[in-house]
Write a protein that holds these residues in place. Structure first.
Motif, PDB file in Angstrom:
ATOM      1  N   UNK A   1      49.377  15.791  11.353  1.00  0.00           N
ATOM      2  CA  UNK A   1      48.638  16.806  12.095  1.00  0.00           C
ATOM      3  C   UNK A   1      47.234  16.861  11.511  1.00  0.00           C
ATOM      4  N   UNK A   2      46.262  16.311  12.225  1.00  0.00           N
ATOM      5  CA  UNK A   2      44.940  16.038  11.646  1.00  0.00           C
ATOM      6  C   UNK A   2      43.896  17.103  11.983  1.00  0.00           C
ATOM      7  N   UNK A   3      44.344  18.245  12.503  1.00  0.00           N
ATOM      8  CA  UNK A   3      43.417  19.335  12.786  1.00  0.00           C
ATOM      9  C   UNK A   3      43.228  19.561  14.265  1.00  0.00           C
ATOM     10  N   UNK A   4      43.092  20.828  14.650  1.00  0.00           N
ATOM     11  CA  UNK A   4      42.837  21.165  16.042  1.00  0.00           C
ATOM     12  C   UNK A   4      44.004  20.901  16.967  1.00  0.00           C
ATOM     13  N   UNK A   5      45.218  20.737  16.423  1.00  0.00           N
ATOM     14  CA  UNK A   5      46.374  20.428  17.242  1.00  0.00           C
ATOM     15  C   UNK A   5      46.511  18.963  17.586  1.00  0.00           C
ATOM     16  N   UNK A   6      45.625  18.114  17.049  1.00  0.00           N
ATOM     17  CA  UNK A   6      45.724  16.674  17.268  1.00  0.00           C
ATOM     18  C   UNK A   6      46.822  16.107  16.374  1.00  0.00           C
TER      19      UNK A   6
ATOM     20  N   UNK B   1      29.218  25.297  31.500  1.00  0.00           N
ATOM     21  CA  UNK B   1      28.253  24.482  30.759  1.00  0.00           C
ATOM     22  C   UNK B   1      28.354  24.755  29.255  1.00  0.00           C
ATOM     23  N   UNK B   2      28.570  26.018  28.900  1.00  0.00           N
ATOM     24  CA  UNK B   2      28.748  26.398  27.498  1.00  0.00           C
ATOM     25  C   UNK B   2      29.891  25.580  26.887  1.00  0.00           C
ATOM     26  N   UNK B   3      31.050  25.577  27.545  1.00  0.00           N
ATOM     27  CA  UNK B   3      32.225  24.893  27.011  1.00  0.00           C
ATOM     28  C   UNK B   3      32.024  23.376  26.971  1.00  0.00           C
ATOM     29  N   UNK B   4      31.407  22.823  27.999  1.00  0.00           N
ATOM     30  CA  UNK B   4      31.171  21.381  28.029  1.00  0.00           C
ATOM     31  C   UNK B   4      30.203  20.954  26.924  1.00  0.00           C
ATOM     32  N   UNK B   5      29.152  21.733  26.738  1.00  0.00           N
ATOM     33  CA  UNK B   5      28.192  21.421  25.675  1.00  0.00           C
ATOM     34  C   UNK B   5      28.861  21.529  24.306  1.00  0.00           C
ATOM     35  N   UNK B   6      29.619  22.601  24.111  1.00  0.00           N
ATOM     36  CA  UNK B   6      30.333  22.783  22.846  1.00  0.00           C
ATOM     37  C   UNK B   6      31.285  21.621  22.583  1.00  0.00           C
ATOM     38  N   UNK B   7      31.951  21.144  23.637  1.00  0.00           N
ATOM     39  CA  UNK B   7      32.898  20.032  23.478  1.00  0.00           C
ATOM     40  C   UNK B   7      32.191  18.740  23.102  1.00  0.00           C
ATOM     41  N   UNK B   8      31.010  18.513  23.652  1.00  0.00           N
ATOM     42  CA  UNK B   8      30.257  17.308  23.298  1.00  0.00           C
ATOM     43  C   UNK B   8      29.948  17.298  21.804  1.00  0.00           C
ATOM     44  N   UNK B   9      29.556  18.446  21.264  1.00  0.00           N
ATOM     45  CA  UNK B   9      29.251  18.555  19.835  1.00  0.00           C
ATOM     46  C   UNK B   9      30.535  18.462  19.011  1.00  0.00           C
ATOM     47  N   UNK B  10      31.571  19.171  19.439  1.00  0.00           N
ATOM     48  CA  UNK B  10      32.828  19.145  18.704  1.00  0.00           C
ATOM     49  C   UNK B  10      33.442  17.760  18.655  1.00  0.00           C
ATOM     50  N   UNK B  11      33.318  17.010  19.743  1.00  0.00           N
ATOM     51  CA  UNK B  11      33.833  15.654  19.768  1.00  0.00           C
ATOM     52  C   UNK B  11      33.120  14.768  18.768  1.00  0.00           C
ATOM     53  N   UNK B  12      31.804  14.932  18.650  1.00  0.00           N
ATOM     54  CA  UNK B  12      31.046  14.165  17.659  1.00  0.00           C
ATOM     55  C   UNK B  12      31.506  14.490  16.243  1.00  0.00           C
ATOM     56  N   UNK B  13      31.681  15.785  15.964  1.00  0.00           N
ATOM     57  CA  UNK B  13      32.084  16.189  14.616  1.00  0.00           C
ATOM     58  C   UNK B  13      33.459  15.633  14.284  1.00  0.00           C
ATOM     59  N   UNK B  14      34.373  15.706  15.235  1.00  0.00           N
ATOM     60  CA  UNK B  14      35.723  15.215  14.976  1.00  0.00           C
ATOM     61  C   UNK B  14      35.730  13.708  14.753  1.00  0.00           C
ATOM     62  N   UNK B  15      34.971  12.968  15.563  1.00  0.00           N
ATOM     63  CA  UNK B  15      34.983  11.516  15.437  1.00  0.00           C
ATOM     64  C   UNK B  15      34.256  11.039  14.187  1.00  0.00           C
ATOM     65  N   UNK B  16      33.182  11.726  13.803  1.00  0.00           N
ATOM     66  CA  UNK B  16      32.342  11.251  12.705  1.00  0.00           C
ATOM     67  C   UNK B  16      32.681  11.903  11.358  1.00  0.00           C
ATOM     68  N   UNK B  17      33.429  12.999  11.380  1.00  0.00           N
ATOM     69  CA  UNK B  17      33.808  13.671  10.139  1.00  0.00           C
ATOM     70  C   UNK B  17      35.219  14.215  10.289  1.00  0.00           C
ATOM     71  N   UNK B  18      35.378  15.524  10.422  1.00  0.00           N
ATOM     72  CA  UNK B  18      36.702  16.124  10.565  1.00  0.00           C
ATOM     73  C   UNK B  18      36.558  17.577  10.984  1.00  0.00           C
TER      74      UNK B  18
ATOM     75  N   UNK C   1      32.308  23.722  12.085  1.00  0.00           N
ATOM     76  CA  UNK C   1      32.334  22.999  13.361  1.00  0.00           C
ATOM     77  C   UNK C   1      32.290  23.959  14.535  1.00  0.00           C
ATOM     78  N   UNK C   2      33.080  25.040  14.456  1.00  0.00           N
ATOM     79  CA  UNK C   2      33.110  26.012  15.550  1.00  0.00           C
ATOM     80  C   UNK C   2      31.750  26.672  15.742  1.00  0.00           C
ATOM     81  N   UNK C   3      31.078  27.013  14.640  1.00  0.00           N
ATOM     82  CA  UNK C   3      29.747  27.622  14.743  1.00  0.00           C
ATOM     83  C   UNK C   3      28.751  26.648  15.346  1.00  0.00           C
ATOM     84  N   UNK C   4      28.842  25.384  14.961  1.00  0.00           N
ATOM     85  CA  UNK C   4      27.954  24.366  15.516  1.00  0.00           C
ATOM     86  C   UNK C   4      28.176  24.222  17.020  1.00  0.00           C
TER      87      UNK C   4
END
Length: 445
Positions: free
Chosen positions: A137-142, A305-322, A336-339
């Motif tokens: 379980x690597x975080x965020x329910x993944x 748009x808020x959620x889509x933008x947040x997801x774009x940033x969150x996806x980057x953080x998850x893929x490039x860090x954790x 990550x959530x604040x970002x």
């Protein structure tokens, strides 16, 4: 690419990595049981073992083996399901499972891929091993398998990007906003009407979680008897609406209230949205509620748009860090959530792409080094208040970015990489183990 609906998932508390993920893994194993299986045994490792009781990992695994899933289970039905399992010592279909004997918390060993490891075994009538699977379980329910293969859908993106710099380049080349890029990529999985309907459902679930948190009182489960504060805080703020003199900083109290309401619900095992994790589930909803209740720019369309933008940033953080506190500390969850929230709010308020990237960077930068040290292994102290601070920091980050022109010294990519390196250097005891920090300097009860 990571879908917005993989980052924002409706589930239950108190933890996406320690509750949602293990329930998903257990349900997956149940669905693959061979016909000659008559008994199941489970062993959990690392952070799951160290804080599993306080994070309800044991309960989540039992529920998953019973065929329950985080997005459909009724939280009010959990006590009866667990009581029936304790009495029958069976998960149905003639398969035995006694939680007291067959669920082992291994406090001394680690599995190789990730600290949140789980080993599921199925035995036949003679006690022989007929099936074995390892999940993480690597975080965020993944959840990933033994070879780190993902259990989430893989799809072809219309506008792929693998860094903040690539996202900026895609936006500049196509003339699309960050939200429009993410929306176009989501089209690789599902049609537009479904995307919009599901985004609206996520927003509604977030707001419903806040509303329920504002109505509830009493104490949180787990032995520390932490009092729920959201209802009383809400009453004070509502009473203040009629006052002739109100402090200028009152808006901060409202934002804090929204976040606290969500995280008290999470700590109580209620229905929440991972955003991107349960431990940080209050930040994105609180900032969205602030936008809805206090910003004239709010509309349901801008909420998407808020959620889509947040997801774009969150996806980057998850893929490039954790985004896992057990992997990089709380900087990976609340940071990550604040970002994500800062980027989403900046987008809603009309920021350009450079300002959105700047907002995300500012918010993450000022959470670097944050440890994950929950007292008593519970997602309560300091987690609940930490979400209130994260939400307010996100708003400050968005505001600062909007006051500038988007040009800044530290890039989003640089701050994400710094977060990854900081997490790698951080001692294990500060990564959701309750073996360091506040967890050992403050008595749990």
């Amino acid at each position: 690419m990571i879908s917005v609906f993989d980052l924002f998932k409706i589930g239950i508390g108190p933890s996406s990595s320690h509750t949602v993920g293990p329930m998903i893994a257990a349900d997956l194993f149940r669905g693959r049981l061979p016909r000659d299986a008559v008994r199941v045994r489970v062993e959990i490792y690392g952070s799951l073992a160290w804080t599993g009781r306080g994070h309800a990992t044991d309960t989540a695994i039992c529920l998953g083996l019973l065929g329950q899933t985080p997005d459909t289970i009724d939280p009010d039905a959990i006590p009866a399901l667990m009581a029936e399992l304790a009495a029958s010592r069976s998960i149905g279909g003639g398969i035995e499972f006694d939680p007291a004997a067959d669920l082992i918390l291994n406090l001394t060993e680690l599995l190789p891929v990730h600290t949140n490891g789980m080993r599921f075994r199925a035995l036949d009538a003679q006690g022989g091993l007929v099936a074995e699977e390892i999940f993480y379980s690597i975080g965020g329910g993944f959840v990933v398998g033994a070879e780190a293969e993902a259990t989430i859908p893989v799809f072809t993106a219309a506008h792929p990007f693998h860094s903040g710099a690539e996202l900026l380049e895609v936006c500049a080349r196509t003339g699309l906003t960050v939200a429009q890029v993410q929306l176009a990529n989501e089209g690789g999985l599902r049609p537009l009407p479904e995307i919009e309907a599901r985004l609206d459902a996520i927003a509604e679930a977030m707001f419903a979680c806040i509303d329920r948190g504002l109505r509830m009182d009493g104490t949180l489960p787990g032995g520390m008897r932490v009092r729920r504060r959201a209802k009383a805080l809400h009453a004070q703020l509502e009473a203040g609406r009629m006052a002739n003199s109100r402090a200028a900083h009152e808006i901060l109290d409202w934002v804090s209230l929204f976040a606290i309401a969500v995280n008290e619900e999470n700590a109580a095992g209620g229905r929440v949205v991972t955003a991107p994790t349960n431990g940080a589930a209050g930040i994105v909803p609180a900032v969205m509620r602030y936008a809805r209740d206090f910003c004239p720019d709010w509309s349901p369309e801008r909420g998407r748009d808020f959620l889509l933008t947040a997801a774009a940033i969150g996806g980057l953080i998850k893929r490039r860090a954790s985004i896992s506190g057990a992997e990089v500390g709380c900087q990976g969850e609340v940071g990550s959530a604040a970002s994500m929230a800062a980027a989403g709010l900046a987008s809603l308020l009309g920021a350009n792409t450079l300002q959105i990237e700047n907002a995300a960077e500012i918010a993450m930068e000022h959470h670097l080094g944050m440890t994950c040290d929950p007292i008593g292994g519970l997602v309560q102290i300091p987690c609940i208040e930490r979400n209130a601070f994260g939400a307010n920091k996100a708003i400050v980050a968005a505001s600062l970015a909007l006051r500038g022109d988007g040009i800044h010294h530290v890039s989003l990519d640089a701050v994400i990489e710094t977060m990854r390196q900081t997490g790698a250097d951080m001692q294990t005891k500060y990564k959701e183990t309750s073996l360091g920090g506040l967890a050992v300097n403050v008595a749990a009860c």
